[in-house]
Design a protein around this motif. Structure first.
Motif, PDB file in Angstrom:
ATOM      1  N   LEU A 179       3.557 -26.877  21.371  1.00  0.00           N
ATOM      2  CA  LEU A 179       4.421 -27.021  22.542  1.00  0.00           C
ATOM      3  C   LEU A 179       5.523 -25.969  22.594  1.00  0.00           C
ATOM      4  O   LEU A 179       5.985 -25.611  23.676  1.00  0.00           O
ATOM      5  N   ALA A 180       5.952 -25.463  21.433  1.00  0.00           N
ATOM      6  CA  ALA A 180       7.082 -24.530  21.400  1.00  0.00           C
ATOM      7  C   ALA A 180       6.800 -23.253  22.195  1.00  0.00           C
ATOM      8  O   ALA A 180       7.526 -22.943  23.156  1.00  0.00           O
ATOM      9  N   PRO A 181       5.754 -22.470  21.873  1.00  0.00           N
ATOM     10  CA  PRO A 181       5.500 -21.268  22.682  1.00  0.00           C
ATOM     11  C   PRO A 181       5.057 -21.598  24.098  1.00  0.00           C
ATOM     12  O   PRO A 181       5.324 -20.825  25.031  1.00  0.00           O
ATOM     13  N   PHE A 207       0.421 -16.393  22.014  1.00  0.00           N
ATOM     14  CA  PHE A 207       0.796 -17.362  20.975  1.00  0.00           C
ATOM     15  C   PHE A 207       0.411 -18.780  21.389  1.00  0.00           C
ATOM     16  O   PHE A 207      -0.075 -19.573  20.569  1.00  0.00           O
ATOM     17  N   SER A 208       0.637 -19.114  22.665  1.00  0.00           N
ATOM     18  CA  SER A 208       0.309 -20.468  23.142  1.00  0.00           C
ATOM     19  C   SER A 208      -1.176 -20.742  23.014  1.00  0.00           C
ATOM     20  O   SER A 208      -1.590 -21.830  22.597  1.00  0.00           O
ATOM     21  N   SER A 240      -9.688 -17.789  25.274  1.00  0.00           N
ATOM     22  CA  SER A 240      -8.378 -17.708  25.919  1.00  0.00           C
ATOM     23  C   SER A 240      -8.204 -16.333  26.567  1.00  0.00           C
ATOM     24  O   SER A 240      -8.465 -15.313  25.925  1.00  0.00           O
ATOM     25  N   PRO A 241      -7.791 -16.258  27.841  1.00  0.00           N
ATOM     26  CA  PRO A 241      -7.672 -14.959  28.508  1.00  0.00           C
ATOM     27  C   PRO A 241      -6.822 -13.959  27.744  1.00  0.00           C
ATOM     28  O   PRO A 241      -7.182 -12.777  27.651  1.00  0.00           O
ATOM     29  N   TYR A 242      -5.707 -14.408  27.195  1.00  0.00           N
ATOM     30  CA  TYR A 242      -4.840 -13.457  26.509  1.00  0.00           C
ATOM     31  C   TYR A 242      -5.357 -13.100  25.129  1.00  0.00           C
ATOM     32  O   TYR A 242      -5.005 -12.053  24.590  1.00  0.00           O
TER      33      TYR A 242
END
Length: 627
Positions: free
Chosen positions: A433-435, A457-458, A252-254
């Motif tokens: 789905l929340a973040p 977080f996602s 994931s990039p982040y």
């Protein structure tokens, strides 16, 4: 009337049991709106959002099956597994050699990026032919891949990479030198991150940057790999999904960004994954479980406010989804997440914030840091600067690796919330789905909640759904051409890996792939130049924003020269020593917090305005106005 009510209840219940179809249909509508918005406004982002939403939603509506098989070679030979393992190590060693022999010490060669993407594909092959006993060696390889991707961007710089790490270096060095936390700073009350780095530096004698790599960065990579895997296995009861989820999180990039741009928020997120694993793997009435959960949730509160806020949101969403599933799908039973858990956690979090802050205004500031509705507004920037935009192709590519995996995970989300899904899968889908919803809202309706943190977080919480979505793409081919059912997921992982590691978020400076990416690190000569000039200058220093805002935590004598450089009002620079880095002349640099290129020579302008050059080095020049 008595007959109508039961019929209405049956209809409503039937609709709720087709929640995946309802959400997919809503996604089609949202995609149409975004496409229309993009066409009307010429917005590349809106067009991408429209396409990214349309494809997974349409795929699910067209291809939905009651039970979609997950591909994998359950009885594959050890020879095949060892073949892929050897392939990984060959690529790993080759990538190290490429890095060692590169011509530019600050840039990673394209061959290295290709090798990393191929390593991800090989790991996907290993996952597809793995058994439970071989999952742990693959996880070790995923950890090494995560270290290779992240640390390769840090080790060749003598200083810190990023902006915030310069502050955290100052704060931690103050802690080590003075043996106490600096009470004037916010992080004095959230010290776990700095205490861990400080302890590592004292015990090993390493400087801050290396101590950070071997403490918080290493712990972050290892814990996220292990607990994403354990959480996914707990949810899906499938080690292939677990291994692939850990791999996609590392890519994931982040996650890459937070692994080299080490900050407390990124480190605190590991406690979210640990807590979620404990909650879903708990044993009723176990005191050990209660103690461990309390320990990790308490540590989360003491590490960072935004991560704690995310945990509170996730717990309430999990409780709500569990209640919904029990009411409309099962018709009874216990909640996966009891109501007292989010209540107690949130109450404890708010109690600490109230105890820590002396006024309601300070507490409001903590919340404003998380929910900043003016994040996208560049404060003080002239209107003409906003006309400076990247080329459409570059904008599209920069967002492709960032958003495509998140939207693609919707296929896994739909599968998890369909009627025949388990309660744990249903709850885990809404946890992810929340973040994701918070992240997307920042771009769709123009509000923000420090989106880079919620992207992170996602990526963590959508690792499982993304892995499931990738595997489901090969599911329809299992009964016809099994080899295709394996090749498709491997190709998707490889493409996603390349898009991720070449994204400007994960690859902080790559002029070849992203010509307008700004360098958020300093060459050794630039650091030496600053120390030399600051040592003899009697005047405050004005320079470009990144140089000024990073080095003010070394010596608080620097100020950004944005207000003078953009309008070319050089008279206001009188009385300051002006430092001009070569990157300001030759490439994009940060101006008013956005990337910008000069269309004139700043050196020539300063000379014409009466400034004399008083310092010269290969990368930095200094100017003073002679009176």
């Amino acid at each position: 009337m008595n007959n109508i009510l039961p019929e209405i209840q049956v209809v409503v219940l039937g609709l709720f049991r087709r929640l995946d179809l309802i959400l997919a249909s809503a996604g089609i509508g949202a995609a149409a709106i975004q496409l229309a918005r993009g066409i009307a406004n010429g917005s590349i982002i809106s067009l991408l959002f429209g396409v990214f939403s349309l494809v997974p939603c349409a795929f699910w509506l067209l291809m939905r099956a009651p039970e979609q098989p997950v591909p994998g070679l359950r009885n594959s030979s050890r020879r095949l597994f060892f073949l892929f393992t050897i392939g990984f190590w060959v690529l790993f060693i080759a990538s190290l050699l490429v890095l060692y022999q590169r011509l530019d010490p600050y840039l990673r060669p394209p061959s290295y990026l290709v090798a990393v993407a191929l390593m991800a594909g090989v790991l996907a092959c290993e996952a597809l032919c793995s058994a439970r006993r071989t999952s742990w060696p693959i996880l070790l390889q995923i950890i090494l891949l995560g270290i290779l991707i992240s640390w390769s961007q840090v080790v060749n710089y003598s200083g810190m990479v990023g902006m915030d790490p310069w502050f955290h270096q100052m704060f931690t060095n103050h802690l080590i030198e003075n043996h106490h936390l600096a009470e004037d700073y916010y992080y004095a009350h959230f010290p776990i991150f700095h205490l861990l780095i400080g302890q590592t530096a004292i015990l090993t004698g390493l400087d801050y940057k290396v101590a950070t790599l071997f403490s918080v960065s290493l712990v972050q990579i290892v814990c996220n790999v292990l607990f994403v895997y354990l959480f996914a296995v707990t949810i899906f009861r499938n080690q292939v999904v677990g291994v692939l989820a850990a791999l996609m999180v590392i890519l994931s990039p982040y996650h890459i960004y937070m692994s080299y741009w080490s900050i407390p928020n990124g480190f605190a997120a590991i406690f979210i994954m640990i807590a979620l694993y404990l909650i879903f793997h708990r044993r009723e009435g176990s005191p050990v479980f209660a103690m461990l959960l309390g320990l990790f949730l308490g540590t989360l509160i003491l590490t960072h406010t935004i991560s704690a806020l995310c945990m509170a949101i996730v717990l309430f969403v999990a409780w709500g989804a569990s209640t919904f599933h029990r009411r409309f799908y099962v018709g009874g039973g216990k909640n996966c997440v009891p109501f007292f858990l989010p209540i107690v956690f949130t109450a404890t979090m708010l109690a600490w914030w109230f105890w820590d802050t002396t006024t309601m205004g300070t507490l409001s500031g903590l919340l404003a840091e998380s929910f900043n509705f003016h994040y996208f507004q560049v404060t003080g920037a002239p209107a003409g600067l906003m006309d400076y935009v990247l080329a459409p192709v570059e904008v599209a590519y920069n967002n492709l690796g960032l958003f495509l995996p998140l939207f693609f995970s919707l296929i896994g989300i739909f599968s998890m919330i369909m009627e025949k899904g388990t309660s744990r899968q249903f709850v885990a889908a809404f946890i992810g789905l929340a973040p994701f919803g918070i992240t997307i809202s920042a771009f769709v309706i123009g509000i923000a909640i420090i989106p880079d943190r919620w992207f992170y977080f996602s990526g963590l919480l959508l690792g499982g759904p993304l892995a499931l979505a990738i595997l489901l793409m090969g599911g329809p081919w299992i009964t016809r051409r099994k080899i295709i059912s394996l090749v498709i997921p491997v190709l998707i992982v490889t493409v996603f890996a390349f898009l991720a590691i070449t994204n400007p978020i994960a690859d902080h400076w790559d002029p070849l792939i992203s010509p307008n990416s700004t360098r958020t690190a300093l060459f050794e000569s630039e650091i030496d130049a600053f120390h030399t000039v600051a040592g003899f200058s009697q005047s405050p220093i004005k320079t470009d924003r990144y140089y000024a805002m990073s080095q003010k935590w070394v010596r608080n004598v620097t100020i950004p020269f944005d207000d003078e450089i953009y309008p070319r009002d050089y008279g206001r620079l009188a009385g300051y020593l002006v430092l001009v880095r070569g990157i300001v002349e030759d490439g994009p640099f940060t101006l008013y917090s956005v990337p910008y290129r000069l269309d004139y020579s700043l050196d020539s302008d300063l000379s014409s305005a009466g400034f004399s050059q008083v310092y010269d080095s290969p990368t930095v020049r200094g100017y003073l106005l002679q009176r």
